[in-house]
Design a protein around this motif. Structure first.
Motif, PDB file in Angstrom:
ATOM      1  N   ALA A  24       0.710  -1.242   0.045  1.00 22.41           N
ATOM      2  CA  ALA A  24       0.128  -0.144   0.138  1.00 22.41           C
ATOM      3  C   ALA A  24       0.919   1.327   0.102  1.00 22.41           C
ATOM      4  CB  ALA A  24      -0.962   0.113   1.162  1.00 22.41           C
ATOM      5  N   ILE A  25       0.771   1.886  -0.910  1.00 22.42           N
ATOM      6  CA  ILE A  25       1.528   3.455  -1.043  1.00 22.42           C
ATOM      7  C   ILE A  25       0.856   4.493  -0.421  1.00 22.42           C
ATOM      8  CG2 ILE A  25       2.444   4.896  -2.518  1.00 22.42           C
ATOM      9  CD1 ILE A  25       2.872   2.522  -4.762  1.00 22.42           C
TER      10      ILE A  25
ATOM     11  N   GLY B  69      -0.483  -6.888   8.201  1.00 23.65           N
ATOM     12  CA  GLY B  69       0.244  -7.901   7.500  1.00 23.65           C
ATOM     13  C   GLY B  69       0.455  -7.577   6.203  1.00 23.65           C
ATOM     14  N   ALA B  70       0.142  -6.214   5.811  1.00 20.73           N
ATOM     15  CA  ALA B  70       0.491  -5.570   4.409  1.00 20.73           C
ATOM     16  C   ALA B  70       1.785  -4.801   4.309  1.00 20.73           C
ATOM     17  CB  ALA B  70      -0.744  -4.431   3.996  1.00 20.73           C
ATOM     18  N   ASP B  71       2.373  -4.374   3.290  1.00 22.54           N
ATOM     19  CA  ASP B  71       3.454  -3.696   3.121  1.00 22.54           C
ATOM     20  C   ASP B  71       3.368  -2.219   2.841  1.00 22.54           C
ATOM     21  OD1 ASP B  71       6.235  -3.053   2.456  1.00 22.54           O
ATOM     22  OD2 ASP B  71       6.292  -3.871   0.763  1.00 22.54           O
ATOM     23  N   PRO B  72       3.175  -1.397   4.018  1.00 24.08           N
ATOM     24  CA  PRO B  72       2.796   0.010   3.829  1.00 24.08           C
ATOM     25  C   PRO B  72       4.355   0.994   3.447  1.00 24.08           C
ATOM     26  CG  PRO B  72       2.861  -0.510   6.278  1.00 24.08           C
ATOM     27  CD  PRO B  72       3.466  -1.869   5.281  1.00 24.08           C
TER      28      PRO B  72
ATOM     29  N   ASN C  89       9.852  -0.461  12.772  1.00 28.24           N
ATOM     30  CA  ASN C  89       8.946  -1.646  12.840  1.00 28.24           C
ATOM     31  C   ASN C  89       8.561  -1.874  11.508  1.00 28.24           C
ATOM     32  OD1 ASN C  89       7.853  -1.993  15.741  1.00 28.24           O
ATOM     33  ND2 ASN C  89       8.766   0.376  15.719  1.00 28.24           N
ATOM     34  N   GLY C  90       9.125  -1.625  10.590  1.00 23.62           N
ATOM     35  CA  GLY C  90       8.958  -2.162   9.215  1.00 23.62           C
ATOM     36  C   GLY C  90       8.134  -1.308   8.088  1.00 23.62           C
ATOM     37  N   VAL C  91       7.821  -0.188   8.510  1.00 26.69           N
ATOM     38  CA  VAL C  91       7.134   0.711   7.659  1.00 26.69           C
ATOM     39  C   VAL C  91       8.119   1.582   6.759  1.00 26.69           C
ATOM     40  CG1 VAL C  91       5.760   2.859   7.164  1.00 26.69           C
ATOM     41  CG2 VAL C  91       5.264   1.009   9.091  1.00 26.69           C
TER      42      VAL C  91
END
Length: 404
Positions: A138-139, A158-161, A189-191
């Motif tokens: 998600a952009i 669980g998405a990839d923002p 934290n992976g964003v």
């Protein structure tokens, strides 16, 4: 007497509750969405799955019926005629009013080149339902509270923002150093966070974003670049302010007799600076709605003025931005806990708080900013003692106000 309320957000529902609680007048609430009233502030938690759908709603049908509120949902207002005191709906129906409250909120400010398939805002329950299904990339374009909270919710889902911003994360709420801390917390934290001043969309439906660094492909694009008041239905007689919202006085009245405004479509006075602006904050909308409701009944109540207050939890860290950042700055850094206080003429104008200071002292700071109460600072050796002393002086009053 018939009170017609356009919008079922925080302001509109508070006004309806106030009117019904103090009179047997007719109350009609018009909601363009096909839902019962809900809190948009809870949508990120619904997206990530920690709040159930039923928990979003602030009214249920039992409440509506038992309080004899006429609730019209799924209908959009296309015109307000203040000469004839009528509201025209999208199905051609005309509704007469004696007193009117415009609390229609705001809508995402999606610029023309972004109006393509697969680009959404984050403003409605329908938007949230769509985002709950995202598991790929998600952009998110923007770096305000909505963008940040959406990115966190999608990551937990669980998405990839990926956040794309022009300058800094939450730049209107925090100084550069705190903004940098927020950025680092997001990344750890992976964003993913990218800084690009110019971008273009790729395809329609949109497949990604083209930036100087290259093309970033994604499954959906979220436009979180601000909102604008939803007022296209006005007849031109109601005065607007510099921010595009409806100008109101202390009783939430407009310049047109028997027409009131409240919430994210209304401009109110900043309690610190005296300047008018739009304060898109749920508790303020509720307060404005209550004031409007009383005055629509002829019971004089005055709105105290608005204060910016945003408390946001970014993964395991709490950040608070309160008031206006003018005046002498006092800072204390205690490990990862930060307090920045802005003081002028012995009055607290605002603060930026991180960690335990945000958790412990946000209520005290808001209280001092709102009441304009003077604080003693000359005898205090440092800002840390000032923060502690401020809390000791006002904690009982803050607790009593919270309980009431």
């Amino acid at each position: 007497m018939r009170h017609v309320i356009i919008g079922a957000g925080g302001a509109g529902t508070a006004a309806a509750e106030t009117i019904r609680g103090n009179s047997e007048d007719e109350v009609l609430v018009i909601n363009r969405e096909k839902t019962l009233p809900y809190s948009p502030a809870a949508l990120p938690y619904y997206i990530e799955g920690t709040v159930g759908r039923d928990e979003l709603f602030i009214w249920n049908w039992h409440f509506v019926r038992s309080n004899s509120i006429d609730y019209l949902m799924g209908r959009e207002v296309v015109m307000v005629d203040t000469d004839t005191k009528k509201v025209l709906l999208d199905n051609g129906e005309e509704i007469d009013y004696d007193r009117l409250l415009v609390s229609s909120g705001a809508k995402p400010n999606i610029i023309p080149q972004f109006r393509r398939e697969n680009v959404i805002g984050v403003r409605t329950l329908e938007d949230a339902e769509r985002l709950r299904k995202v598991r790929g990339r998600a952009i998110i374009i923007g770096a305000g509270p909505v963008a940040v909270e959406t990115a966190i919710a999608l990551k937990r889902l669980g998405a990839d923002p990926v956040i794309i911003c022009r300058s800094r994360i939450l730049r209107r709420l925090f100084d550069e150093d705190i903004s940098d801390i927020i950025r680092d917390v997001m990344i750890l934290n992976g964003v993913k966070v990218l800084f690009e001043k110019s971008i273009d969309l790729v395809g329609d439906p949109v497949e990604g974003v083209k930036a100087p660094c290259g093309i970033i492909y994604g499954d959906i694009v979220v436009a979180a670049i601000g909102v604008k008041p939803n007022l296209s239905f006005l007849d031109g007689r109601i005065a607007l302010g510099e921010r595009g919202g409806i100008l109101t006085d202390e009783r939430m009245r407009t310049n047109v007799e028997d027409v009131y405004a409240a919430g994210d479509c209304a401009e109110t006075r900043d309690l610190v600076t005296g300047r008018y602006g739009i304060f898109a904050i749920w508790p303020l909308a509720r307060e404005q709605g209550r004031v409007a409701g009383y005055n629509m009944l002829g019971v004089e109540k005055r709105y105290r003025g608005s204060i910016n207050m945003n408390i946001i939890t970014i993964f395991d860290r709490v950040f608070a931005s309160i008031g206006t950042f003018i005046g002498a700055r006092k800072e204390v850094w205690h490990g990862s806990h930060i307090a920045k206080l802005f003081i002028e003429n012995s009055r607290l104008n605002g603060a930026q708080l991180v960690g335990k200071y945000a958790l412990q002292y946000a209520g005290a700071v808001e209280y001092l900013v709102r009441t304009r109460r003077k604080v003693k600072i000359d005898s205090m050796s440092d800002t840390k003692s000032f923060v502690r002393e401020v809390w000791e002086n006002v904690k009982d009053e803050v607790s009593q106000r919270t309980l009431s």
